[in-house]
Every structure is written in C-alpha cells, then in structure tokens.
Design an enzyme around this catalytic site. Structure first.
Site, PDB file in Angstrom:
ATOM      1  N   LEU A  49      23.966 -10.850  35.143  1.00  0.00           N
ATOM      2  CA  LEU A  49      22.860 -10.610  36.126  1.00  0.00           C
ATOM      3  C   LEU A  49      23.424  -9.766  37.013  1.00  0.00           C
ATOM      4  O   LEU A  49      24.399  -9.966  37.594  1.00  0.00           O
ATOM      5  CB  LEU A  49      22.148 -11.997  36.609  1.00  0.00           C
ATOM      6  CG  LEU A  49      21.278 -12.547  35.904  1.00  0.00           C
ATOM      7  CD1 LEU A  49      20.858 -14.081  36.445  1.00  0.00           C
ATOM      8  CD2 LEU A  49      19.982 -12.043  35.362  1.00  0.00           C
ATOM      9  N   ASP A  50      22.615  -8.670  37.445  1.00  0.00           N
ATOM     10  CA  ASP A  50      23.365  -7.659  38.340  1.00  0.00           C
ATOM     11  C   ASP A  50      23.383  -8.229  40.204  1.00  0.00           C
ATOM     12  O   ASP A  50      22.585  -9.561  40.105  1.00  0.00           O
ATOM     13  CB  ASP A  50      22.838  -6.349  38.518  1.00  0.00           C
ATOM     14  CG  ASP A  50      21.260  -6.440  38.851  1.00  0.00           C
ATOM     15  OD1 ASP A  50      20.783  -7.065  39.729  1.00  0.00           O
ATOM     16  OD2 ASP A  50      20.562  -5.504  37.964  1.00  0.00           O
ATOM     17  N   LYS A  51      23.787  -7.906  40.915  1.00  0.00           N
ATOM     18  CA  LYS A  51      23.955  -8.427  42.234  1.00  0.00           C
ATOM     19  C   LYS A  51      22.515  -8.678  42.680  1.00  0.00           C
ATOM     20  O   LYS A  51      22.498  -9.820  43.335  1.00  0.00           O
ATOM     21  CB  LYS A  51      24.707  -7.435  42.970  1.00  0.00           C
ATOM     22  CG  LYS A  51      24.930  -7.989  44.563  1.00  0.00           C
ATOM     23  CD  LYS A  51      25.640  -6.884  45.461  1.00  0.00           C
ATOM     24  CE  LYS A  51      25.800  -7.524  46.771  1.00  0.00           C
ATOM     25  NZ  LYS A  51      26.225  -6.063  47.689  1.00  0.00           N
ATOM     26  N   SER A 111      19.783  -9.466  41.272  1.00  0.00           N
ATOM     27  CA  SER A 111      19.036 -10.172  40.449  1.00  0.00           C
ATOM     28  C   SER A 111      19.412 -11.823  40.434  1.00  0.00           C
ATOM     29  O   SER A 111      20.440 -12.125  40.913  1.00  0.00           O
ATOM     30  CB  SER A 111      19.285  -9.806  38.818  1.00  0.00           C
ATOM     31  OG  SER A 111      18.674  -8.607  38.696  1.00  0.00           O
TER      32      SER A 111
END
Length: 268
Positions: free
Chosen positions: A126-128, A130
């Site tokens: 999960l990106d930063k 999210s």
C-alpha cells in the site's frame, strides 16, 4: 500363476511414492518452502556459492534436494523450517511499505516491533498515502500465489473522492481506462455514500498495478482524498484499530487459500 497384490496395498505404495516425490524440489524452492527467502533471492544466494547441502557448496540453481533428508545451510548456518505466521495490519496513512527506508521515513515495520520474525514480509503493498488491510507472512509460497494475477483474488477499497461520480464514470472504470500506456480496469465500482461536495465509492481490483485506483481517478479528472483497503478476498479489515496487528484465524486462512485455489493446486 503370480499372486495379485491387493488393490489397497497398491494404492498405499503409490501414495507413499507420491509423497516421497513431493519432498524432492529444486534448491531455490526448498529455501522458499522453508520460509527462508523467495525463490529469486535463493537463486542469487546459490549463484554466489553461499548455500550448501549436506556440507557441500552448491552453485547450480537447478539442483534438486530432498526436503525430508537434506541439511541445507546458508553462510554456514543450518536452515530449519520456520513456523508459518500470517498477520494482518490496519496500516495507517503516512507509513511506507518497506523494512528500511533510505529517507528515514516511518515504515509499516514500526507497527510490528513486538514480532521478532526475521523473514516476515508484506503481501503486496500500500503506498504511503493509502491505508487499511495489509497482510504479512513468512510463507513465501502463500504470498506468491495470493499475488499472482492468475488467481484473481479481489482487493476491495473504499475511496473518498472530491466529487459526486456519475454512472458513466463507474462504467468507464469497469470497461477500462488507459493511463500512461496501460489499460487499467476495475472488477467492480459503485457509489457508497455522498455529501454535498465529495463522496465515497467502493472499487474492487483483481490485479495489482502501481497506484492503479489513483491513476484511474486521475484520468477521470477526479482527486483521491482517502484510499482504504477494506478486504482481500473474503478477509475483511473489520474493526481492527488503526496501527493494530492481529493473527489470521485458521478459518480466515483456509478461506484465502480456497479463494486463491491453493487447495486445488495441492490436490493436483
């Protein structure tokens, strides 16, 4: 006349032979099945002559070993099968999904300090910006199958956007939106709730392209305000508090395995 062997004994011998054959695997797969590292990482270790089998260094990545009897070591340390661990984290916004960040930013491993498990890795990312459900395991085979696009394990997201999305935009997400040369498609997309100026939508994906939902919304001229992963297959985030970690139950684990077709693969 030659005496016939009873059928049940023949079947028993066949099963025994099958079980023995199943324990013979390539050396990279052996390291993966023992939970030490991924097959790609194992191939690198073998090529660097850092792996030994029964005391002899092996540099051939295609070498076969018997998992039941082989004594495998890396850098002189014998590798034993680790207890398989399956955890879920409610990832807070602002953490990066990596063990060590060169920029010194906080990572998801800050939430896992109480788990002293050296080979625990996230299943996907999960990106930063999210939030939500993120799985961790030291079972590399389980992780690889769960992430394989062929298994079509859906991931469900709740997304807050800066407008009220119309039916035409939902249809476009499901038929496919081209962004930077890639065709990005949602399995399902629908409206959850709306206010005067923004709304929440639910999006399902069965592929894991980089920043896929954000890119789709960007192509539609829509800003993503929040993005929360709420489910993987039938496994739901539920009421797990932000930043909290818990182990998967046996029922949850079996449901994920069935969804990914792992039980069927083992039977075949």
């Amino acid at each position: 006349m030659r005496e016939r062997r009873p059928p049940h004994k023949t079947r028993a011998r066949t099963k025994s032979a099958d079980d023995a054959a199943a324990k013979r695997v390539t050396l990279p797969r052996a390291l993966s099945k023992l939970g030490y590292c991924s097959r790609t990482q194992a191939e690198r270790l073998i090529a660097e002559s850092r792996v030994a089998v029964d005391g002899r260094t092996v540099s051939d990545v295609s070498a076969w070993v018997d998992l039941a009897t082989a004594k495998i070591s890396v850098d002189g340390l014998v590798i034993a099968a680790e207890t398989k661990i399956y955890l879920m984290l409610n990832k807070p916004r602002g953490l990066v999904t990596t063990r060590h960040d060169p920029e010194g930013r906080p990572t998801v491993y800050d939430c896992l300090r109480e788990f002293d498990i050296p080979h625990l890795s996230p299943v996907g990312r999960l990106d930063k910006a999210s939030e939500g459900l993120l799985l961790f395991t030291n079972d590399t085979e389980f992780a690889q199958i769960l992430l394989d696009p062929v298994t079509h394990v859906t991931k469900t997201y709740h997304v807050q956007i800066d407008r009220i999305m119309d039916d035409e935009a939902f249809a476009a997400m499901m038929s496919g939106i081209r962004h930077d040369g890639e065709l990005l498609t949602a399995t399902a997309a629908r409206r959850l709730r709306q206010g005067d100026r923004n709304s929440w939508i639910e999006v399902e994906l069965d592929e894991g392209r980089n920043r896929q939902i954000r890119r789709m919304l960007e192509a539609l001229g829509t800003e993503c305000l929040r993005l929360v992963r709420v489910a993987i297959g039938e496994l739901e985030l539920g009421e797990l508090p932000k930043g909290a970690v818990r182990a998967l139950s046996e029922a949850e684990l079996q449901a994920l395995r069935r969804r990914a077709g792992m039980e069927r693969m083992r039977r075949n």
